[in-house]
Scaffold this motif. Structure first.
Motif, PDB file in Angstrom:
ATOM      1  N   LEU A   1       0.851  -1.183   0.000  1.00 18.55           N
ATOM      2  CA  LEU A   1       0.000   0.000   0.000  1.00 18.55           C
ATOM      3  C   LEU A   1       0.885   1.230   0.000  1.00 18.55           C
ATOM      4  N   SER A   2       0.703   2.064  -1.010  1.00 21.10           N
ATOM      5  CA  SER A   2       1.407   3.342  -1.088  1.00 21.10           C
ATOM      6  C   SER A   2       0.406   4.370  -1.589  1.00 21.10           C
ATOM      7  N   LYS A   3       0.874   5.566  -1.844  1.00 19.95           N
ATOM      8  CA  LYS A   3      -0.034   6.601  -2.341  1.00 19.95           C
ATOM      9  C   LYS A   3      -0.558   6.269  -3.735  1.00 19.95           C
ATOM     10  N   LYS A   4       0.155   5.387  -4.464  1.00 17.20           N
ATOM     11  CA  LYS A   4      -0.237   5.081  -5.835  1.00 17.20           C
ATOM     12  C   LYS A   4      -0.625   3.623  -6.073  1.00 17.20           C
ATOM     13  N   THR A   5      -0.258   2.723  -5.161  1.00 14.06           N
ATOM     14  CA  THR A   5      -0.398   1.295  -5.437  1.00 14.06           C
ATOM     15  C   THR A   5      -0.981   0.523  -4.262  1.00 14.06           C
ATOM     16  N   VAL A   6      -1.784  -0.473  -4.604  1.00 17.87           N
ATOM     17  CA  VAL A   6      -2.314  -1.394  -3.601  1.00 17.87           C
ATOM     18  C   VAL A   6      -2.261  -2.809  -4.173  1.00 17.87           C
ATOM     19  N   THR A   7      -1.888  -3.746  -3.328  1.00 21.73           N
ATOM     20  CA  THR A   7      -1.944  -5.162  -3.676  1.00 21.73           C
ATOM     21  C   THR A   7      -2.544  -5.877  -2.476  1.00 21.73           C
ATOM     22  N   ALA A   8      -3.636  -6.605  -2.714  1.00 25.62           N
ATOM     23  CA  ALA A   8      -4.310  -7.272  -1.597  1.00 25.62           C
ATOM     24  C   ALA A   8      -5.112  -8.472  -2.065  1.00 25.62           C
ATOM     25  N   ASP A   9      -5.244  -9.422  -1.161  1.00 28.83           N
ATOM     26  CA  ASP A   9      -6.178 -10.533  -1.322  1.00 28.83           C
ATOM     27  C   ASP A   9      -7.307 -10.297  -0.339  1.00 28.83           C
ATOM     28  N   ILE A  10      -8.528 -10.460  -0.815  1.00 26.94           N
ATOM     29  CA  ILE A  10      -9.691 -10.313   0.066  1.00 26.94           C
ATOM     30  C   ILE A  10     -10.486 -11.610  -0.042  1.00 26.94           C
TER      31      ILE A  10
ATOM     32  N   HIS B   1     -16.133  -2.948   2.091  1.00 23.38           N
ATOM     33  CA  HIS B   1     -15.482  -3.032   3.405  1.00 23.38           C
ATOM     34  C   HIS B   1     -14.071  -3.624   3.263  1.00 23.38           C
ATOM     35  N   GLY B   2     -13.965  -4.743   2.546  1.00 24.81           N
ATOM     36  CA  GLY B   2     -12.670  -5.377   2.351  1.00 24.81           C
ATOM     37  C   GLY B   2     -11.703  -4.492   1.581  1.00 24.81           C
ATOM     38  N   CYS B   3     -12.211  -3.788   0.570  1.00 27.51           N
ATOM     39  CA  CYS B   3     -11.361  -2.885  -0.219  1.00 27.51           C
ATOM     40  C   CYS B   3     -10.861  -1.706   0.610  1.00 27.51           C
ATOM     41  N   LEU B   4     -11.694  -1.221   1.522  1.00 29.28           N
ATOM     42  CA  LEU B   4     -11.252  -0.139   2.408  1.00 29.28           C
ATOM     43  C   LEU B   4     -10.167  -0.642   3.360  1.00 29.28           C
ATOM     44  N   HIS B   5     -10.323  -1.859   3.870  1.00 29.18           N
ATOM     45  CA  HIS B   5      -9.263  -2.458   4.698  1.00 29.18           C
ATOM     46  C   HIS B   5      -7.957  -2.546   3.908  1.00 29.18           C
ATOM     47  N   ALA B   6      -8.048  -2.949   2.645  1.00 36.35           N
ATOM     48  CA  ALA B   6      -6.857  -3.081   1.800  1.00 36.35           C
ATOM     49  C   ALA B   6      -6.129  -1.751   1.644  1.00 36.35           C
ATOM     50  N   GLN B   7      -6.871  -0.654   1.815  1.00 37.78           N
ATOM     51  CA  GLN B   7      -6.292   0.681   1.687  1.00 37.78           C
ATOM     52  C   GLN B   7      -5.953   1.300   3.046  1.00 37.78           C
ATOM     53  N   GLY B   8      -5.924   0.454   4.071  1.00 34.12           N
ATOM     54  CA  GLY B   8      -5.445   0.907   5.376  1.00 34.12           C
ATOM     55  C   GLY B   8      -6.497   1.364   6.359  1.00 34.12           C
ATOM     56  N   LEU B   9      -7.759   1.371   5.983  1.00 37.26           N
ATOM     57  CA  LEU B   9      -8.795   1.763   6.940  1.00 37.26           C
ATOM     58  C   LEU B   9      -9.098   0.599   7.875  1.00 37.26           C
ATOM     59  N   ASP B  10      -9.510   0.944   9.075  1.00 37.91           N
ATOM     60  CA  ASP B  10      -9.799  -0.076  10.074  1.00 37.91           C
ATOM     61  C   ASP B  10     -10.944   0.390  10.946  1.00 37.91           C
ATOM     62  N   HIS B  11     -11.385  -0.470  11.842  1.00 33.77           N
ATOM     63  CA  HIS B  11     -12.505  -0.117  12.720  1.00 33.77           C
ATOM     64  C   HIS B  11     -12.246  -0.590  14.149  1.00 33.77           C
ATOM     65  N   GLU B  12     -10.969  -0.597  14.540  1.00 26.68           N
ATOM     66  CA  GLU B  12     -10.603  -1.031  15.895  1.00 26.68           C
ATOM     67  C   GLU B  12     -10.986   0.008  16.951  1.00 26.68           C
ATOM     68  N   ARG B  13     -10.884   1.277  16.593  1.00 30.13           N
ATOM     69  CA  ARG B  13     -11.245   2.353  17.525  1.00 30.13           C
ATOM     70  C   ARG B  13     -12.485   3.061  16.995  1.00 30.13           C
ATOM     71  N   ASP B  14     -13.239   3.666  17.896  1.00 29.57           N
ATOM     72  CA  ASP B  14     -14.502   4.310  17.519  1.00 29.57           C
ATOM     73  C   ASP B  14     -14.332   5.339  16.403  1.00 29.57           C
ATOM     74  N   LYS B  15     -13.284   6.180  16.507  1.00 28.78           N
ATOM     75  CA  LYS B  15     -13.070   7.228  15.513  1.00 28.78           C
ATOM     76  C   LYS B  15     -12.779   6.615  14.137  1.00 28.78           C
ATOM     77  N   GLU B  16     -11.948   5.567  14.110  1.00 35.47           N
ATOM     78  CA  GLU B  16     -11.636   4.880  12.858  1.00 35.47           C
ATOM     79  C   GLU B  16     -12.883   4.204  12.296  1.00 35.47           C
ATOM     80  N   ALA B  17     -13.653   3.573  13.176  1.00 33.71           N
ATOM     81  CA  ALA B  17     -14.871   2.884  12.750  1.00 33.71           C
ATOM     82  C   ALA B  17     -15.849   3.867  12.116  1.00 33.71           C
ATOM     83  N   LYS B  18     -16.012   5.026  12.715  1.00 33.72           N
ATOM     84  CA  LYS B  18     -16.934   6.040  12.191  1.00 33.72           C
ATOM     85  C   LYS B  18     -16.486   6.500  10.801  1.00 33.72           C
TER      86      LYS B  18
END
Length: 158
Positions: free
Chosen positions: A82-91, A119-136
């Motif tokens: 994951l970088s500003k230009k590239t993502v590689t992930a398995d979902i 949801h899976g694609c957002l995770h692949a781009q570094g988003l998470d929902h472990e904390r309330d602020k991140e989840a929101k």
């Protein structure tokens, strides 16, 4: 005088199935083109996103191997680059779990599947929902994307 135009992102999307039966069930809900549209609406980077639809046994095996959880879960995201230009992930999507959730939550199966692809694609781009602020933040993005694709808010009370 020539102007330099930025080229559109080159995102490769690979869709895999653990069996022909799972492939048939997924494509009864959404075409390959529809699934790829959901991914492209969420990911605006170059790279490779692999979506794999699995059964309970494979879902449980992967969840245990990588998260030490002895059950199948709806979606697992493995982000390799994951970088500003590239993502590689398995979902990984466990279709029986997704079907069960949609039924229990009284949601249309296609809408629930679209939600989990996003949801899976957002995770692949570094988003998470472990904390309330991140989840929101993640939920807000999901709602905007789903609405733009013609689906309802998955977090709205039924």
């Amino acid at each position: 005088m020539s102007t330099k135009q930025s080229s559109p992102s080159k995102l490769e999307i690979d869709i895999q199935f653990a069996s022909a039966a799972i492939e048939e069930k997924v494509f009864a809900l959404a075409s390959s083109a529809a699934i790829k549209k959901w991914v492209k609406a969420t990911v605006h980077l170059n790279g490779l996103i692999t979506l794999r639809f699995v059964n309970l046994a494979e879902g449980k095996k992967l969840n245990f191997a990588f998260r030490s959880k002895d059950y199948a879960t709806n979606v697992l995201t493995f982000s390799y680059e994951l970088s500003k230009k590239t993502v590689t992930a398995d979902i990984i999507f466990c279709l029986p779990v997704i079907q069960k959730e949609a039924l229990e939550q009284s949601k249309p199966m296609r809408a629930h599947l679209a939600h989990l692809v996003i949801h899976g694609c957002l995770h692949a781009q570094g988003l998470d929902h472990e904390r309330d602020k991140e989840a929101k933040k993640m939920e807000d993005k999901e709602i905007v994307l789903l609405t733009s694709l013609g689906f309802t808010n998955p977090y709205a009370p039924i």
